[in-house]
Structure formats: structure tokens, C-alpha cells
Design a protein around this motif. Structure first.
Motif, short mmCIF file in Angstrom:
data_model
loop_
_atom_site.label_atom_id
_atom_site.label_comp_id
_atom_site.label_asym_id
_atom_site.label_seq_id
_atom_site.Cartn_x
_atom_site.Cartn_y
_atom_site.Cartn_z
N UNK A 315 25.76 3.46 -20.10
CA UNK A 315 25.18 2.28 -19.42
C UNK A 315 26.21 1.58 -18.55
N UNK A 316 25.74 0.92 -17.52
CA UNK A 316 26.64 0.22 -16.59
C UNK A 316 26.73 -1.26 -16.91
N UNK A 317 27.70 -1.92 -16.29
CA UNK A 317 27.93 -3.35 -16.49
C UNK A 317 27.44 -4.16 -15.29
N UNK A 318 27.05 -5.41 -15.51
CA UNK A 318 26.75 -6.29 -14.37
C UNK A 318 28.05 -6.63 -13.65
N UNK A 319 27.99 -7.03 -12.38
CA UNK A 319 29.23 -7.33 -11.64
C UNK A 319 29.91 -8.58 -12.14
N UNK A 320 31.22 -8.64 -11.93
CA UNK A 320 32.01 -9.80 -12.34
C UNK A 320 31.80 -10.96 -11.38
N UNK A 321 31.68 -10.70 -10.11
CA UNK A 321 31.55 -11.66 -9.01
C UNK A 321 32.86 -12.36 -8.74
N UNK A 322 33.29 -12.30 -7.52
CA UNK A 322 34.55 -12.90 -7.11
C UNK A 322 34.27 -14.24 -6.45
N UNK A 342 22.04 -6.07 -22.21
CA UNK A 342 21.41 -4.75 -22.04
C UNK A 342 22.43 -3.64 -22.26
N UNK A 343 23.65 -3.84 -21.75
CA UNK A 343 24.71 -2.84 -21.91
C UNK A 343 24.97 -2.54 -23.39
N UNK A 525 21.65 7.59 -15.35
CA UNK A 525 21.41 9.01 -15.14
C UNK A 525 21.95 9.45 -13.79
N UNK A 526 21.77 8.61 -12.77
CA UNK A 526 22.31 8.94 -11.44
C UNK A 526 23.82 9.10 -11.50
N UNK A 527 24.49 8.20 -12.23
CA UNK A 527 25.94 8.30 -12.37
C UNK A 527 26.33 9.58 -13.11
N UNK A 528 25.53 9.98 -14.11
CA UNK A 528 25.82 11.23 -14.83
C UNK A 528 25.75 12.42 -13.89
#
Length: 648
Positions: A315-322, A342-343, A525-528
Motif C-alpha cells: 500500500x502507498x502513503x498519502x503525501x507529506x505536503x511541503x 488506510x495504509x 497493483x500498478x506499482x507492482x
């Protein structure tokens, strides 16, 4: 009406009416359209451009336009090469981002972040030169210093933007890079000086059958057995799928909430309290566990998992935001917290990842992670290091399912990008529905305010005590009857407003999260697929060729060339043995990757039931909402239909 949820002066704007508010702008515009205020803050692509609309006309607001000068030469070259081909965001992805990713200048996550900025800040259409130059500026900033490709930095550096990499510019201008690039998932051979004279065979190396490669000591583990009964395959497939249950309602096991910001040496940071009752690991204990983690701890955990489990759905993470000089807004922090939620829940539902000792430590040991990392001996090696492939898999299972699985894998890979695009638009529609509920609730509050003000003044217009107007013997007080009924109407708007607020909250916190949860799985799945292409490369075919050549050379030298020294023959023989050992290792890894991808694809099939779950919940929620509204309308009709006078 400055306190509208859309932050706009138009009290009737609902986010849809703006779709037709477009104008044709010249291709050599020197200004940039200002930021559209509606749709801000979404963690997904929330612009109406996503639904095939065009640029919003803000020409009237000239004070907000931005001038771009000193365009770097590399931007001009790229624009000159692509101006005739690039008109949509899809074109941008295929002509620009595909090359950048291929050349390892940006990642898919960086691409998604830049696309978010393009939509949120309305840098469309791309046929406007200034818009396209700003997009290239975002890309150049991100390549120059990862994390700096944000809209604020772009505006500060509009007249001092970095150049694009010359390798990328040359690839665009000369059209190179496409034909020279060999996708390791779609080409049988890796590029090697040993095989330059051989044509590339188009197949799938990670999932290709290398059973022809013999293993040392004649231990050929890939002999084909007699046909296997289908019930054995079915049982094996079901046993894998049974280990993964992604439904949210059944087992959403981990809770997470923010704790107040803490002062650091330079900046404030936000901690997250993670709470759960999971029994983790073989020797895990029950009871409630509570740990505190920072966002940077989540990032480290994800990097570790990607290194150790590259052929798993991670699973991916939400962005940190700068953000420079200010704290992130509360709306963004809520979206990030939900993304982290969700992660974690996706992580602990994965049958392999939840058994990882580092994951168990992350979720159960209250020690500060950064301190623990300095003391612990963490094994970052790939998950199947030292493992030998099961002979059952390559002898019994793969001959039955290999070809079909390969076709399914390739079909899924081809369709995943379009599916993500469609589902992202679906998430956008759900978000917009929720925002319209908020707007209607706000308008209902205005109804209440206007009705009450009207009631307080209408007795001046319709006096109820003037005997001249009402008549000496009149006992009717029609205006007060009307006002009583207006009170019922006001009460109706109050109750319906609360119903709308409750429904909006349910959509935003429950329904929308389920839509995003499924979108997360699609992205994973796309990242896989992409990691598999990059990491599955092997040199088995080249090694086989070299072994054949060296064996022929060894046989000829040992029988025909009497001048060859024994040491040279021994050295050549050792080279052959080393190459055979290397084949054994690569062949074993090749089969382990096959097995891993096969398991992940099977488990991913269970996510189809997330689609059923979220739409069933959506349907139930809409039914209950309409039922409540119908009840309110029915009560209002019963109250005022016979009580409001319509004649003397």
C-alpha cells in the motif's frame, strides 16, 4: 457570501455550472489563469478538467494573472518538439512523463503529485504556451530538488527556473529513447555484449518458462510430470485467496488519530497515536496496544517494505505536503490521517506483510522508531533470500496455470492505467456530491434566516388588529396563521439541514474512504507491475550461451590442442562451473518471482468484493437519506396543507 464552502462570491455556484464557463484563448498567452477556488484541497484529481472540460475563464481578474519571462532554452526546445502533439493531460503523460520515468528522472509518485498541482491550480489547457512552460517548471524543480516541485516554489522562481536534463530534452527532440528501451517484462533478453548479434525475442522474462536451463549436478527440478487433476489446482488457488480478506466492514482493525503538534528544534511536527487489539506474530499477546509514530516513521516503513518485498502489493502513503512558513491546513491533515489509516489497515490484512517483524515492531513496541532503528539489526534483504522454489509449483502448478496466468497478468497491466483514471473520476464525483450536500445545508440555513426575518416584519404589512381593515366583527387572524405555518417551514429546513449534514459526514468519513481505499489498491497493483518490470531482469539466456561456447572450447582444447596448459583448462572449467551455479541462482530467483507474483495476483482478486461492499453501503445510505427527507416533507405537508389560509 464569503463563508460559502466554495469560498466564492456566487451563492448559487455548485461546482458544475462552471464547466461551460470557457473561452478560447490564444496559443501565445503571456498570462496564467489564477487558481480556481472550488475543488481545492482534494487529495485526488478534483478539477472539472478531469471530466473533459476546458480552462476556466478568469480574464476579468487581471490582477491575479502571473507573467512568465526568461523561459529556459530547454523548455523552448521541448515545446517546439511537442506543441503539435500535446493537447491533453493524457498526451502529457505519454509524451513527457513516460520518458521521464523511463530515464529515472521522476517516479510515478512524483508524476501523480505534479498532476495534482496541474489540476488544482488550473494549468490547463496545455496548448497555452505559458501553462505548458509552468508545467515544465514544476518538473524541473522536482528533478532539481525532490519535493520542491510545488506551486508556491514555482511562483517564487518563475523568472529563475532550472533547466530540464539534457538527456530528456534530447530524447524528446530527437525522438530517441523509445526504440532503445527494452522493458524487462516484455523482452526475453537483457541487453548484453554477449548477445548483441541476436534479435530480441518478445515475451515475458519474469513469467517466461526457463525450464530448458539445466541445473548443476543434474538436479533438474523442472521435469514435467503427468497431468494434474484440476481439483488440486483449485484447492491451491482457493487456499491462497482465503488468506486475504480486504473487506472494510469485516475487519477494519487499526485506529489512528492526531495528537497536538510538538515543537522541534526548527519546526513543529505532528504525531499519530495508533491503537489496536491485534495479536501480532507467533508470540504476540492480546490486549489493546498503543504506539506513537511520526509521518517520517511511516515513510521509513514503506521504504523498508519496498526493499524487502518488491514483488508484493505494497500500500502507498498519502503525501507529506511541503509548506513554507506555515502549518498544514486542518483539512489536509485530516486527509493525510485517513490515508495513513488506510495504509495501516491494508498492511495488516496482507498475510505476508503482517508477519514481518519490522511491521510488528512498528505497531506494537512503544519505543521511538528512530531510536529503535539505531539499536536493532534490521534485515533488508529480499524476502526469499536463501529460499529454494517448491518443486510442486514448477512441476505441478505452473504447467497448468502458467499460460493463462501470463495472459491475465498482461491484460491487467494494460488496463490498470485506464481503470485508475476512471475510478479517480468516480471518487471526484463522490466528493462533489458531498460538497453539494454541504452547500444545500448552508442554503437551508439561509432559508430559516430569511423566513424568520420575514415573519418579524410581515405583521406591519398585514396588520392583524386594525378594525377598519379587518372589519368590526372579524375574528380571523390570517397573518398569524400564515406565520405559524412559516414556523413549521422553518423547522423543516432546520431538520433537513441537519439530515444533510449527517449524510455529508457519512459520505466524507465512510463512503468516500471506501472509494479511496479501492483506489489505493489499484495504485498498489500498478506499482507492482512497474517494480516487476524493473527488478525481474535476468541473464539466464546469455549464461546458457556462454556455457555452450566455453564447453565447446574446453572439449576442443582438451582433445585437439596439446599445447594448452592444464592450469588454463582448469580455469576454463571453473568458469563453466561458476556460470552454471549462477544459472541455478537466477533460475531459482526467476521461479520465486513467478510464484510471488502469482500469489499476489490471486489475492488481488479478492478486492473485487470491495466494489460490491462500497456500492451496497452507498445505496443503503442514499435510501436512508431519502427516507428521512421524505418523512420531513410528508410531515411538513400535513402541517401546512390545511392550516395556511388561501382566502378569507
Amino acid at each position: 457570501m464569503s463563508n460559502s464552502i466554495y469560498q466564492t462570491s456566487d451563492p448559487w455556484e455548485n461546482g458544475w455550472a462552471t464547466e461551460n464557463n470557457t473561452t478560447n484563448q490564444p496559443s501565445h498567452s503571456s498570462t496564467v489563469s489564477p487558481l480556481p477556488v472550488y475543488g481545492q484541497g482534494s487529495s485526488y484529481l478534483t478539477s472539472s478538467q478531469l471530466l473533459n472540460t476546458t480552462n476556466i475563464d478568469n480574464d476579468d481578474d487581471e490582477e491575479n494573472t502571473i507573467s512568465l519571462s526568461n523561459v529556459p532554452e530547454s523548455y523552448l526546445k521541448v515545446h517546439s518538439a511537442l506543441s503539435e502533439q500535446l493537447s491533453t493531460v493524457n498526451d502529457l503523460e505519454s509524451l513527457v512523463f513516460a520518458r521521464l520515468i523511463q530515464l529515472d528522472f521522476v517516479t510515478n509518485y512524483q508524476k501523480s503529485k505534479i498532476l495534482d498541482i496541474i489540476y488544482d491550480h488550473n494549468l490547463l489547457p496545455l496548448t497555452i504556451e505559458n501553462n505548458f512552460y509552468q508545467v515544465l517548471g514544476l518538473i524541473a524543480l522536482e528533478i532539481d530538488v525532490p519535493g520542491s516541485g510545488d506551486y508556491v516554489t514555482l511562483q517564487f522562481r518563475l523568472n529563475n527556473l532550472p533547466q530540464l536534463p539534457s538527456k530528456f530534452v534530447d530524447a524528446v527532440v530527437n525522438g530517441s529513447g523509445d526504440s532503445d528501451f527494452i522493458d524487462p517484462l516484455n523482452a526475453r533478453l537483457a541487453k548484453s555484449s554477449l548477445v548483441e548479434d541476436e534479435p530480441v525475442k518478445l515475451s515475458d522474462p519474469i513469467l517466461a518458462d526457463h525450464s530448458s536451463a539445466g541445473l548443476i549436478n543434474n538436479d533438474n527440478i523442472v521435469n514435467r510430470p503427468d497431468p494434474v487433476d484440476n481439483s488440486y489446482i483449485t484447492k491451491h488457488v482457493n487456499s491462497i485467496r482465503d488468506t486475504f480478506k480486504p473487506l472494510i466492514n469485516a475487519n477494519d482493525l487499526i485506529k489512528i488519530k492526531e495528537v497536538p503538534e510538538k515543537e522541534g528544534l526548527l519546526f513543529k511536527h505532528i504525531n499519530y497515536i495508533i491503537t489496536h487489539d491485534l495479536v501480532l506474530g507467533m508470540n504476540g499477546h492480546g490486549g489493546t496496544k498503543k504506539v506513537i509514530r511520526r509521518y517520517s516513521d511511516f515513510v521509513w516503513l514503506l521504504e523498508f517494505l519496498l526493499q524487502k518485498y518488491p514483488f508484493r502489493v505494497i500500500p502507498g502513503l498519502p503525501p507529506k505536503k511541503f509548506s513554507v512558513g506555515s502549518s498544514p491546513d486542518s483539512q489536509f491533515l485530516q486527509r493525510r490521517r485517513r490515508g495513513l489509516h488506510r495504509f495501516l489497515n491494508q498492511l495488516v490484512k496482507h498475510p505476508v506483510l503482517k508477519q514481518e517483524p519490522v511491521v510488528i515492531t512498528f505497531l506494537s513496541v512503544p519505543t521511538d522508531i528512530q531510536t529503535w532503528r539505531k539499536q536493532a539489526k534490521i534485515d533488508n534483504s529480499i524476502e526469499f533470500k536463501g529460499e529454494k522454489i517448491s518443486t510442486n509449483f514448477i512441476n505441478l502448478i505452473w504447467p497448468k496455470i502458467g499460460e493463462e496466468f501470463l495472459q491475465n497478468w498482461q491484460g491487467a497491466e494494460k488496463s490498470i492505467n485506464k481503470l485508475i483514471e476512471i475510478w479517480t473520476k468516480t471518487v471526484l464525483l463522490v466528493e462533489r456530491y458531498e460538497k453539494r450536500q454541504q452547500q444545500i445545508s448552508y442554503d437551508n440555513g439561509k432559508f430559516v434566516e430569511m423566513i424568520n426575518n420575514f415573519k418579524s416584519l410581515n405583521t406591519k404589512l398585514y396588520p392583524n388588529e386594525n378594525k377598519v381593515l379587518l372589519g368590526e366583527n372579524s375574528t380571523k387572524d390570517d397573518i398569524n396563521l400564515i406565520n405559524d405555518s412559516l414556523g413549521y417551514i422553518s423547522e423543516f429546513f432546520n431538520k433537513s439541514s441537519q439530515t444533510l449534514i449527517d449524510d455529508s459526514y457519512s459520505i466524507n468519513t465512510i463512503i468516500l474512504e471506501k472509494f479511496k481505499n479501492y483506489l489505493d489498491y489499484l495504485y498498489s497493483l500498478q506499482e507492482l507491475f512497474e517494480r516487476t518490470k524493473r527488478l525481474s531482469i535476468n541473464t539466464i539466456d546469455q549464461l546458457e550461451k556462454r556455457i555452450r561456447e566455453n564447453e565447446a572450447k574446453y572439449n576442443k582444447s582438451s582433445t585437439e590442442d596439446a599445447d594448452v596448459k592444464g592450469a588454463d583448462l582448469a580455469k576454463l572449467r571453473q568458469v563453466i562451473i561458476n556460470d552454471k551455479q549462477e544459472i541455478f541462482q537466477q533460475l531459482n530467483r526467476d521461479w520465486l518471482i513467478k510464484n510471488c507474483c502469482f500469489e499476489e495476483f490471486l489475492m488481488f482478486q479478492e478486492t473485487q468484493y470491495l466494489i460490491s461492499e462500497l456500492w451496497i453501503d452507498w445505496s443503503k445510505g442514499r435510501f436512508k437519506f431519502q427516507e428521512k427527507l421524505f418523512g420531513l416533507h410528508e410531515n411538513l405537508n400535513n402541517e401546512i396543507a390545511n392550516d395556511m389560509p388561501t382566502t378569507r
